[in-house]
Design a protein around this motif. Structure first.
Motif, PDB file in Angstrom:
ATOM      1  N   VAL A 310       0.909  -1.274   0.058  1.00  0.00           N
ATOM      2  CA  VAL A 310       0.009   0.085  -0.039  1.00  0.00           C
ATOM      3  C   VAL A 310       0.973   1.246   0.248  1.00  0.00           C
ATOM      4  O   VAL A 310       0.670   1.981  -0.589  1.00  0.00           O
ATOM      5  CB  VAL A 310      -1.073   0.253   1.123  1.00  0.00           C
ATOM      6  CG1 VAL A 310      -1.781   1.319   1.305  1.00  0.00           C
ATOM      7  CG2 VAL A 310      -2.000  -1.005   0.850  1.00  0.00           C
ATOM      8  N   PRO A 311       1.935   1.356   0.624  1.00  0.00           N
ATOM      9  CA  PRO A 311       2.794   2.572   0.631  1.00  0.00           C
ATOM     10  C   PRO A 311       3.349   2.680  -0.811  1.00  0.00           C
ATOM     11  O   PRO A 311       3.716   3.570  -1.293  1.00  0.00           O
ATOM     12  CB  PRO A 311       3.849   2.266   1.797  1.00  0.00           C
ATOM     13  CG  PRO A 311       3.319   1.180   3.003  1.00  0.00           C
ATOM     14  CD  PRO A 311       2.167   0.464   2.080  1.00  0.00           C
ATOM     15  N   LEU A 312       3.796   1.435  -1.424  1.00  0.00           N
ATOM     16  CA  LEU A 312       4.359   1.382  -2.623  1.00  0.00           C
ATOM     17  C   LEU A 312       3.389   1.819  -3.584  1.00  0.00           C
ATOM     18  O   LEU A 312       3.567   2.977  -4.662  1.00  0.00           O
ATOM     19  CB  LEU A 312       4.711   0.144  -3.255  1.00  0.00           C
ATOM     20  CG  LEU A 312       4.957  -0.026  -4.689  1.00  0.00           C
ATOM     21  CD1 LEU A 312       6.433   0.905  -5.111  1.00  0.00           C
ATOM     22  CD2 LEU A 312       5.152  -1.497  -5.001  1.00  0.00           C
ATOM     23  N   TYR A 313       1.927   1.464  -3.670  1.00  0.00           N
ATOM     24  CA  TYR A 313       1.032   1.950  -4.415  1.00  0.00           C
ATOM     25  C   TYR A 313       0.668   3.544  -4.335  1.00  0.00           C
ATOM     26  O   TYR A 313       0.194   4.411  -5.168  1.00  0.00           O
ATOM     27  CB  TYR A 313      -0.299   1.465  -4.181  1.00  0.00           C
ATOM     28  CG  TYR A 313      -0.121  -0.063  -4.536  1.00  0.00           C
ATOM     29  CD1 TYR A 313       0.678  -0.560  -5.353  1.00  0.00           C
ATOM     30  CD2 TYR A 313      -1.073  -1.213  -3.906  1.00  0.00           C
ATOM     31  CE1 TYR A 313       0.528  -1.984  -5.685  1.00  0.00           C
ATOM     32  CE2 TYR A 313      -0.916  -2.339  -4.011  1.00  0.00           C
ATOM     33  CZ  TYR A 313      -0.107  -2.966  -4.912  1.00  0.00           C
ATOM     34  OH  TYR A 313      -0.056  -4.336  -5.176  1.00  0.00           O
ATOM     35  N   SER A 314       0.821   3.950  -2.854  1.00  0.00           N
ATOM     36  CA  SER A 314       0.781   5.482  -2.688  1.00  0.00           C
ATOM     37  C   SER A 314       1.581   6.468  -3.390  1.00  0.00           C
ATOM     38  O   SER A 314       1.200   7.698  -3.491  1.00  0.00           O
ATOM     39  CB  SER A 314       0.570   5.586  -1.154  1.00  0.00           C
ATOM     40  OG  SER A 314       1.857   5.475  -0.299  1.00  0.00           O
ATOM     41  N   ILE A 315       2.843   5.932  -3.498  1.00  0.00           N
ATOM     42  CA  ILE A 315       3.905   6.836  -4.265  1.00  0.00           C
ATOM     43  C   ILE A 315       4.146   6.640  -5.835  1.00  0.00           C
ATOM     44  O   ILE A 315       4.839   7.271  -6.265  1.00  0.00           O
ATOM     45  CB  ILE A 315       5.340   6.578  -3.396  1.00  0.00           C
ATOM     46  CG1 ILE A 315       5.715   5.154  -3.710  1.00  0.00           C
ATOM     47  CG2 ILE A 315       5.142   7.043  -1.961  1.00  0.00           C
ATOM     48  CD1 ILE A 315       7.044   4.948  -3.167  1.00  0.00           C
ATOM     49  N   SER A 316       3.234   5.738  -6.128  1.00  0.00           N
ATOM     50  CA  SER A 316       3.314   5.425  -7.695  1.00  0.00           C
ATOM     51  C   SER A 316       2.176   6.113  -8.262  1.00  0.00           C
ATOM     52  O   SER A 316       1.382   6.675  -7.635  1.00  0.00           O
ATOM     53  CB  SER A 316       3.159   3.742  -7.836  1.00  0.00           C
ATOM     54  OG  SER A 316       4.149   3.028  -7.271  1.00  0.00           O
ATOM     55  N   SER A 317       2.229   6.179  -9.640  1.00  0.00           N
ATOM     56  CA  SER A 317       1.294   7.066 -10.345  1.00  0.00           C
ATOM     57  C   SER A 317       0.445   6.092 -11.290  1.00  0.00           C
ATOM     58  O   SER A 317      -0.649   6.805 -11.949  1.00  0.00           O
ATOM     59  CB  SER A 317       2.163   8.007 -11.243  1.00  0.00           C
ATOM     60  OG  SER A 317       2.749   8.828 -10.607  1.00  0.00           O
ATOM     61  N   LEU A 318       0.853   4.886 -11.631  1.00  0.00           N
ATOM     62  CA  LEU A 318      -0.179   4.220 -12.557  1.00  0.00           C
ATOM     63  C   LEU A 318       0.239   2.820 -12.282  1.00  0.00           C
ATOM     64  O   LEU A 318       1.362   2.241 -11.998  1.00  0.00           O
ATOM     65  CB  LEU A 318       0.455   4.774 -13.975  1.00  0.00           C
ATOM     66  CG  LEU A 318       0.096   3.710 -15.262  1.00  0.00           C
ATOM     67  CD1 LEU A 318      -1.627   3.835 -15.214  1.00  0.00           C
ATOM     68  CD2 LEU A 318       0.568   4.509 -16.456  1.00  0.00           C
ATOM     69  N   MET A 319      -0.844   1.801 -12.666  1.00  0.00           N
ATOM     70  CA  MET A 319      -0.402   0.505 -12.573  1.00  0.00           C
ATOM     71  C   MET A 319      -1.135  -0.411 -13.542  1.00  0.00           C
ATOM     72  O   MET A 319      -2.381  -0.096 -13.675  1.00  0.00           O
ATOM     73  CB  MET A 319      -0.733  -0.229 -11.159  1.00  0.00           C
ATOM     74  CG  MET A 319      -0.723  -1.685 -11.049  1.00  0.00           C
ATOM     75  SD  MET A 319      -0.608  -2.522  -9.547  1.00  0.00           S
ATOM     76  CE  MET A 319      -2.276  -2.460  -8.816  1.00  0.00           C
ATOM     77  N   LEU A 320      -0.624  -1.207 -14.405  1.00  0.00           N
ATOM     78  CA  LEU A 320      -1.178  -2.062 -15.108  1.00  0.00           C
ATOM     79  C   LEU A 320      -1.376  -3.632 -14.678  1.00  0.00           C
ATOM     80  O   LEU A 320      -0.170  -3.844 -14.236  1.00  0.00           O
ATOM     81  CB  LEU A 320      -0.680  -2.107 -16.590  1.00  0.00           C
ATOM     82  CG  LEU A 320      -1.272  -3.252 -17.621  1.00  0.00           C
ATOM     83  CD1 LEU A 320      -2.640  -2.751 -17.908  1.00  0.00           C
ATOM     84  CD2 LEU A 320      -0.150  -3.131 -18.904  1.00  0.00           C
ATOM     85  N   THR A 321      -2.571  -4.180 -14.591  1.00  0.00           N
ATOM     86  CA  THR A 321      -2.362  -5.617 -13.633  1.00  0.00           C
ATOM     87  C   THR A 321      -3.260  -6.526 -14.495  1.00  0.00           C
ATOM     88  O   THR A 321      -4.356  -5.862 -15.064  1.00  0.00           O
ATOM     89  CB  THR A 321      -2.677  -5.270 -12.184  1.00  0.00           C
ATOM     90  OG1 THR A 321      -3.094  -6.478 -11.535  1.00  0.00           O
ATOM     91  CG2 THR A 321      -4.009  -4.621 -11.928  1.00  0.00           C
ATOM     92  N   ASN A 322      -3.254  -7.794 -14.232  1.00  0.00           N
ATOM     93  CA  ASN A 322      -4.352  -8.731 -14.465  1.00  0.00           C
ATOM     94  C   ASN A 322      -5.334  -8.386 -13.424  1.00  0.00           C
ATOM     95  O   ASN A 322      -5.232  -7.728 -12.435  1.00  0.00           O
ATOM     96  CB  ASN A 322      -3.621 -10.135 -14.325  1.00  0.00           C
ATOM     97  CG  ASN A 322      -2.672 -10.416 -15.673  1.00  0.00           C
ATOM     98  OD1 ASN A 322      -2.954 -10.151 -16.670  1.00  0.00           O
ATOM     99  ND2 ASN A 322      -1.491 -11.029 -15.292  1.00  0.00           N
ATOM    100  N   ASP A 323      -6.425  -9.372 -13.416  1.00  0.00           N
ATOM    101  CA  ASP A 323      -7.580  -9.185 -12.649  1.00  0.00           C
ATOM    102  C   ASP A 323      -7.127 -10.120 -11.473  1.00  0.00           C
ATOM    103  O   ASP A 323      -7.255 -11.300 -11.413  1.00  0.00           O
ATOM    104  CB  ASP A 323      -8.746  -9.724 -13.374  1.00  0.00           C
ATOM    105  CG  ASP A 323     -10.087 -10.060 -12.303  1.00  0.00           C
ATOM    106  OD1 ASP A 323     -10.017  -9.475 -11.212  1.00  0.00           O
ATOM    107  OD2 ASP A 323     -10.510 -11.082 -12.632  1.00  0.00           O
ATOM    108  N   SER A 324      -6.550  -9.515 -10.379  1.00  0.00           N
ATOM    109  CA  SER A 324      -6.119 -10.152  -9.188  1.00  0.00           C
ATOM    110  C   SER A 324      -5.956  -9.246  -8.232  1.00  0.00           C
ATOM    111  O   SER A 324      -6.442  -8.354  -8.109  1.00  0.00           O
ATOM    112  CB  SER A 324      -4.571 -10.784  -9.725  1.00  0.00           C
ATOM    113  OG  SER A 324      -3.633  -9.403  -9.834  1.00  0.00           O
ATOM    114  N   GLY A 325      -5.653  -9.967  -6.933  1.00  0.00           N
ATOM    115  CA  GLY A 325      -5.467  -9.221  -5.731  1.00  0.00           C
ATOM    116  C   GLY A 325      -4.986  -7.836  -5.697  1.00  0.00           C
ATOM    117  O   GLY A 325      -5.491  -6.999  -5.206  1.00  0.00           O
ATOM    118  N   PRO A 326      -3.611  -7.747  -6.287  1.00  0.00           N
ATOM    119  CA  PRO A 326      -3.054  -6.239  -6.357  1.00  0.00           C
ATOM    120  C   PRO A 326      -4.121  -5.245  -6.991  1.00  0.00           C
ATOM    121  O   PRO A 326      -4.112  -3.751  -6.238  1.00  0.00           O
ATOM    122  CB  PRO A 326      -1.945  -6.286  -7.100  1.00  0.00           C
ATOM    123  CG  PRO A 326      -1.457  -7.786  -6.941  1.00  0.00           C
ATOM    124  CD  PRO A 326      -2.665  -8.510  -6.893  1.00  0.00           C
TER     125      PRO A 326
END
Length: 412
Positions: A310-326
């Motif tokens: 969650v801290p990593l996601y909070s300092i990032s600007s964009l994510m591309l992901t499969n349909d999964s937990g993250p």
């Protein structure tokens, strides 16, 4: 245990066991006074196998806590327990983690579960699983007089006896969060039939955001600097290229993730890419990173603990992901997330929070997994996934970046 082993046990052992338990519960109910309204003082939620569903269920749990004055408890597979720590709606001492490595340790933990429920004085159980016989049995073993869960009503199949005292008709045409809140509305007495007639506005379902300590963010930044010493003011693009073994058909092609990564770094020199994953996914992620073949793409599989996501996601600007937990973990932050759907549908499982955007073909065969087949598909060709082109994904990402970070886009 492997997902197929769980499905086999749930079918061949679950059906006769739920039938037998239904008979036992029928006769014990004759001598047990049933209150007109559920006693919600100590309410247990059961959701064992899906980490993402534990996040989607959070608005429903908070609603019960606020309107039913309930103390909340939760039973989940131990390997998924950390997902409940993201929003901390359930106190850690109220969570029962059940091991699932093999049937023997599972059997031992079922016995522990029985005693744990008695010690916590569980009055009501809300089964969030979609027609699992195992969780239906757990509701009976809890000793709770009120057992709320999904029922098939007049639909054929999906048999799990008459264990649930307050069945709620599952609706496969609305988002799963709406179904979860329908369970809560039943507990609160908003309707007294299996049909959840109390209206729910999906747009009004709000997911709380995680409280993130700046110290945790700085520690994550330092880890990134250790992996990429030249880190400066670059924006961070996360690639989550893998998916759980529960439904491996969800994985978009690794070479297409790689093509996205190569194109992105070529056109956005002021960004870096972090390819994320669990420790056991290192080689799978490494394959994609090697195909990208750019110093600005770093394999971080296994580098971050779950608590650091969650801290990593909070300092990032964009994510591309499969349909999964993250995709669902990121929903407790403000991170813009593009989620690739194939055998599942965003109509039911798009992450809450308002920052997730689905990439979905919506073929006539999609979704091919559902409650009716216990989320199992034997499709090998996967046109719902292989048909999603790099250009389709690239267009969505470029459009977002150009409108949000125009200074970071190199003129073409």
């Amino acid at each position: 245990m492997k997902p197929d082993s769980m499905r086999t046990i749930d079918r061949w052992a679950g059906v006769p066991l739920t039938f037998l338990f239904s008979i036992v519960l029928f006769f014990t109910a004759i001598f047990r006074k049933r209150s007109a309204k559920p006693n919600l003082h100590h309410t247990l939620f059961i959701e064992l196998s899906e980490m993402g569903s534990a996040i989607i269920a959070d608005p429903a749990m908070r609603k019960l806590k606020a309107e039913g004055n309930a103390e909340l408890y939760f039973a989940i597979f131990k390997s998924n327990k950390k997902s409940l720590d993201l929003l901390k709606t359930i106190p850690s001492e109220n969570i029962f983690g059940m091991r699932s490595e093999n049937i023997w340790v599972l059997a031992v933990d079922v016995i522990k579960f029985i005693f744990w429920c008695r010690s916590k004085k569980i009055n009501t159980v809300i089964d969030l699983e979609l027609f699992s016989r195992f969780t239906a049995l757990l509701t009976a073993l809890s000793g709770a007089s009120t057992r709320i869960g999904f029922g098939s009503i007049h639909d054929e199949g999906l048999y799990r006896g008459k264990i649930i005292t307050h069945p709620v008709r599952y609706n496969a045409h609305v988002h799963i969060s709406v179904n979860f809140i329908s369970l809560i509305n039943t507990a609160l007495g908003f309707h007294n039939t299996p049909y959840p007639t109390h209206p729910i506005d999906f747009q009004s379902i709000k997911l709380e955001k995680a409280i993130i300590d700046s110290k945790d963010q700085q520690e994550v930044l330092q880890k990134i600097k250790n992996l990429y010493p030249q880190l400066g003011q670059q924006k961070i693009f996360l690639l989550n290229v893998n998916a759980s073994d529960l439904l491996p058909q969800r994985k978009w092609l690794p070479e297409r993730f790689a093509e996205i990564g190569r194109n992105f770094l070529e056109n956005n020199p002021d960004w870096i890419i972090l390819a994320t994953g669990a420790p056991n996914e290192y080689e799978y992620v490494k394959n994609v990173v090697d195909m990208i073949n750019d110093s600005g793409c770093i394999n971080t599989a296994g580098a971050f603990k779950f608590e650091e996501l969650v801290p990593l996601y909070s300092i990032s600007s964009l994510m591309l992901t499969n349909d999964s937990g993250p995709a669902h973990f990121a929903s407790v932050t403000n991170l813009k997330t593009f989620v690739i759907f194939g055998p599942e549908t965003p109509n039911l499982y798009l992450p809450l929070g308002g920052n997730a955007e689905p990439i979905y073909l919506g073929l006539p065969c999609s979704p091919c997994v559902s409650a009716a087949n216990h989320r199992k598909t034997t499709c090998i060709t996967r046109p719902c996934i292989t048909g999603i082109s790099t250009a389709m994904v690239q267009q969505k990402i470029d459009s977002f970046v150009q409108s949000t970070f125009p200074v970071y886009i190199k003129a073409t």
